[in-house]
Enzyme design. Sequence first.
Site, PDB file in Angstrom:
ATOM      1  N   GLY A 164     -42.479 -32.037 -16.465  1.00 26.90           N
ATOM      2  CA  GLY A 164     -42.404 -30.729 -15.819  1.00 26.90           C
ATOM      3  C   GLY A 164     -41.029 -30.642 -15.159  1.00 26.90           C
ATOM      4  O   GLY A 164     -40.588 -31.560 -14.464  1.00 26.90           O
ATOM      5  N   ALA A 165     -40.375 -29.488 -15.377  1.00 22.54           N
ATOM      6  CA  ALA A 165     -38.959 -29.384 -15.022  1.00 22.54           C
ATOM      7  C   ALA A 165     -38.672 -29.633 -13.540  1.00 22.54           C
ATOM      8  O   ALA A 165     -37.724 -30.355 -13.186  1.00 22.54           O
ATOM      9  CB  ALA A 165     -38.442 -28.009 -15.435  1.00 22.54           C
ATOM     10  N   ALA A 166     -39.472 -29.056 -12.647  1.00 25.10           N
ATOM     11  CA  ALA A 166     -39.192 -29.217 -11.210  1.00 25.10           C
ATOM     12  C   ALA A 166     -39.429 -30.657 -10.770  1.00 25.10           C
ATOM     13  O   ALA A 166     -38.652 -31.219  -9.976  1.00 25.10           O
ATOM     14  CB  ALA A 166     -40.072 -28.262 -10.400  1.00 25.10           C
TER      15      ALA A 166
ATOM     16  N   CYS B  99     -49.405 -24.669 -20.805  1.00 23.62           N
ATOM     17  CA  CYS B  99     -48.835 -25.920 -20.292  1.00 23.62           C
ATOM     18  C   CYS B  99     -49.198 -26.117 -18.817  1.00 23.62           C
ATOM     19  O   CYS B  99     -50.204 -25.575 -18.331  1.00 23.62           O
ATOM     20  CB  CYS B  99     -47.322 -25.965 -20.526  1.00 23.62           C
ATOM     21  SG  CYS B  99     -46.627 -27.634 -20.413  1.00 23.62           S
TER      22      CYS B  99
ATOM     23  N   ASP C 133     -38.462 -24.260 -18.679  1.00 24.46           N
ATOM     24  CA  ASP C 133     -37.613 -25.463 -18.611  1.00 24.46           C
ATOM     25  C   ASP C 133     -36.152 -25.076 -18.510  1.00 24.46           C
ATOM     26  O   ASP C 133     -35.364 -25.783 -17.882  1.00 24.46           O
ATOM     27  CB  ASP C 133     -37.864 -26.351 -19.830  1.00 24.46           C
ATOM     28  CG  ASP C 133     -39.226 -27.013 -19.715  1.00 24.46           C
ATOM     29  OD1 ASP C 133     -40.215 -26.376 -20.111  1.00 24.46           O
ATOM     30  OD2 ASP C 133     -39.297 -28.125 -19.168  1.00 24.46           O
TER      31      ASP C 133
ATOM     32  N   ASN D 238     -39.468 -22.746 -22.941  1.00 24.87           N
ATOM     33  CA  ASN D 238     -40.640 -23.361 -22.294  1.00 24.87           C
ATOM     34  C   ASN D 238     -41.449 -24.087 -23.361  1.00 24.87           C
ATOM     35  O   ASN D 238     -41.098 -24.067 -24.556  1.00 24.87           O
ATOM     36  CB  ASN D 238     -41.464 -22.287 -21.574  1.00 24.87           C
ATOM     37  CG  ASN D 238     -42.522 -22.878 -20.658  1.00 24.87           C
ATOM     38  OD1 ASN D 238     -42.235 -23.783 -19.860  1.00 24.87           O
ATOM     39  ND2 ASN D 238     -43.750 -22.423 -20.765  1.00 24.87           N
TER      40      ASN D 238
ATOM     41  N   LYS E  73     -33.688 -23.534 -12.910  1.00 25.60           N
ATOM     42  CA  LYS E  73     -34.021 -23.444 -14.338  1.00 25.60           C
ATOM     43  C   LYS E  73     -32.979 -22.616 -15.102  1.00 25.60           C
ATOM     44  O   LYS E  73     -33.094 -22.459 -16.318  1.00 25.60           O
ATOM     45  CB  LYS E  73     -35.409 -22.819 -14.532  1.00 25.60           C
ATOM     46  CG  LYS E  73     -36.506 -23.349 -13.630  1.00 25.60           C
ATOM     47  CD  LYS E  73     -36.926 -24.738 -14.005  1.00 25.60           C
ATOM     48  CE  LYS E  73     -38.033 -25.297 -13.128  1.00 25.60           C
ATOM     49  NZ  LYS E  73     -39.300 -24.614 -13.223  1.00 25.60           N
TER      50      LYS E  73
HETATM   51  C1  RUB Z   1     -43.456 -28.775 -19.156  1.00 25.66           C
HETATM   52  C2  RUB Z   1     -43.269 -27.301 -19.273  1.00 25.66           C
HETATM   53  C3  RUB Z   1     -43.395 -26.493 -18.009  1.00 25.66           C
HETATM   54  C4  RUB Z   1     -41.996 -26.341 -17.386  1.00 25.66           C
HETATM   55  C5  RUB Z   1     -42.066 -25.735 -15.989  1.00 25.66           C
HETATM   56  O1  RUB Z   1     -43.165 -29.466 -20.353  1.00 25.66           O
HETATM   57  O2  RUB Z   1     -42.955 -26.766 -20.310  1.00 25.66           O
HETATM   58  O3  RUB Z   1     -43.871 -25.215 -18.279  1.00 25.66           O
HETATM   59  O4  RUB Z   1     -41.375 -27.605 -17.279  1.00 25.66           O
HETATM   60  O5  RUB Z   1     -42.735 -26.621 -15.110  1.00 25.66           O
HETATM   61  P1  RUB Z   1     -43.363 -31.057 -20.400  1.00 25.66           P
HETATM   62  P2  RUB Z   1     -42.429 -26.556 -13.518  1.00 25.66           P
HETATM   63  O6  RUB Z   1     -44.794 -31.339 -20.056  1.00 25.66           O
HETATM   64  O7  RUB Z   1     -42.997 -31.434 -21.799  1.00 25.66           O
HETATM   65  O8  RUB Z   1     -42.408 -31.652 -19.377  1.00 25.66           O
HETATM   66  O9  RUB Z   1     -42.744 -25.167 -13.120  1.00 25.66           O
HETATM   67  O10 RUB Z   1     -43.369 -27.577 -12.921  1.00 25.66           O
HETATM   68  O11 RUB Z   1     -41.002 -26.894 -13.326  1.00 25.66           O
END
Ligand code: RUB
Length: 333
Positions: free
Chosen positions: A25-27, A134, A203, A213, A239
């Site tokens: 997850g990006a964050a 996701c 992402d 994403n 992002k």
């Molecule tokens: C995670 C994904 C999430 C974004 C945003 O992909 O696509 O939608 O990262 O997440 P993966 P957030 O599981 O392959 O890392 O809002 O938590 O940054």
Amino acid sequence: MTSDPPLSNTVDDTAADIATMEIRGAATIARAAADAIAAQARETADETADPAEFERTMRRTGRRLYDTRPTAVSLPNALRYTLGRMDGDDVDTLRHSLLEAATAFTDRLDRAQRDLGRVGANRLRDGDTVMTHCHSTDALSCIEHAVKQGKDISAIVKETRPRNQGHITASELRDLGVDVTLIVDSAARRCLDDADHVLVGADSIAADGGVVNKIGTSGLAVNARERGVPIMVAAQTIKLHPDTLTGHTVEIEMRDEAEVIDADAREEIGEITVENPAFDVTPPRYVDAIVTESGQFPPESIVTLMRELFGESADRPWEEPDATTTDATGPTA
Ligand code: RUB
């Protein structure tokens, strides 16, 4: 050529965990990268009194983290924020500058997620049903704040093959007291008739407003548009992908085929090619709003915010000052 000491275990573990998606997850990836930079700064300051060696080690740390996964720009943006603030003539000052930057960065992450959650929550009405894809902490923040505002929200959660991140979303929404219906990805179009919003994270967001994403987001967005269901992207400004300001594209990560099919089933089928792209690009025309900590934006105007935050081009402070510029980008957007 200097013999560079090994990097700290924290950095090696963080890099391995990002690559294997223990940290995902990006964050969350961005936070882990900033924490790893801080850990390495502490360790290197204990090991050397040479400021040049300290700086070299920190840039190497940045490269180690940068090379883990290519698509979420939050990772290089975390490195930009922290390593870009590395400053000082002695090791102690350099260390201090990085620790301060890492703390400021993670504080910003918390604040941004909370602030965008409030904005996104305002788009949701009492009694609404949200379809998710996701697992996105930014998207969940919008639902969490809507619930805090006293709104009754239900969710249709796509399981999100091949890694089933929808299960994490389902579990976290249950913790918030949200009614959850879990569906297979291919049921999305049918179930859109029961949804008032599609809500996803990102992402990376390109300068043209394209949203990168989890794979399947673009198909969901096209179907939602056809069904008249608005598509909201929750994405804090880390992002925003500054390389896209200068025409670069966002590299889409291709993951191991073992995530899609096990070895026995593959053997039984015979000679086939298996592809496992982890992300896709949703064109801006399918997105109604990008919700950030600075307010909501139509995707086409996100470039203005990007220029404000990054100028016309982005630094790469993890590279050695004399290194020739490399292009970190690949197929897509
Ligand atoms: C995670 C994904 C999430 C974004 C945003 O992909 O696509 O939608 O990262 O997440 P993966 P957030 O599981 O392959 O890392 O809002 O938590 O940054």
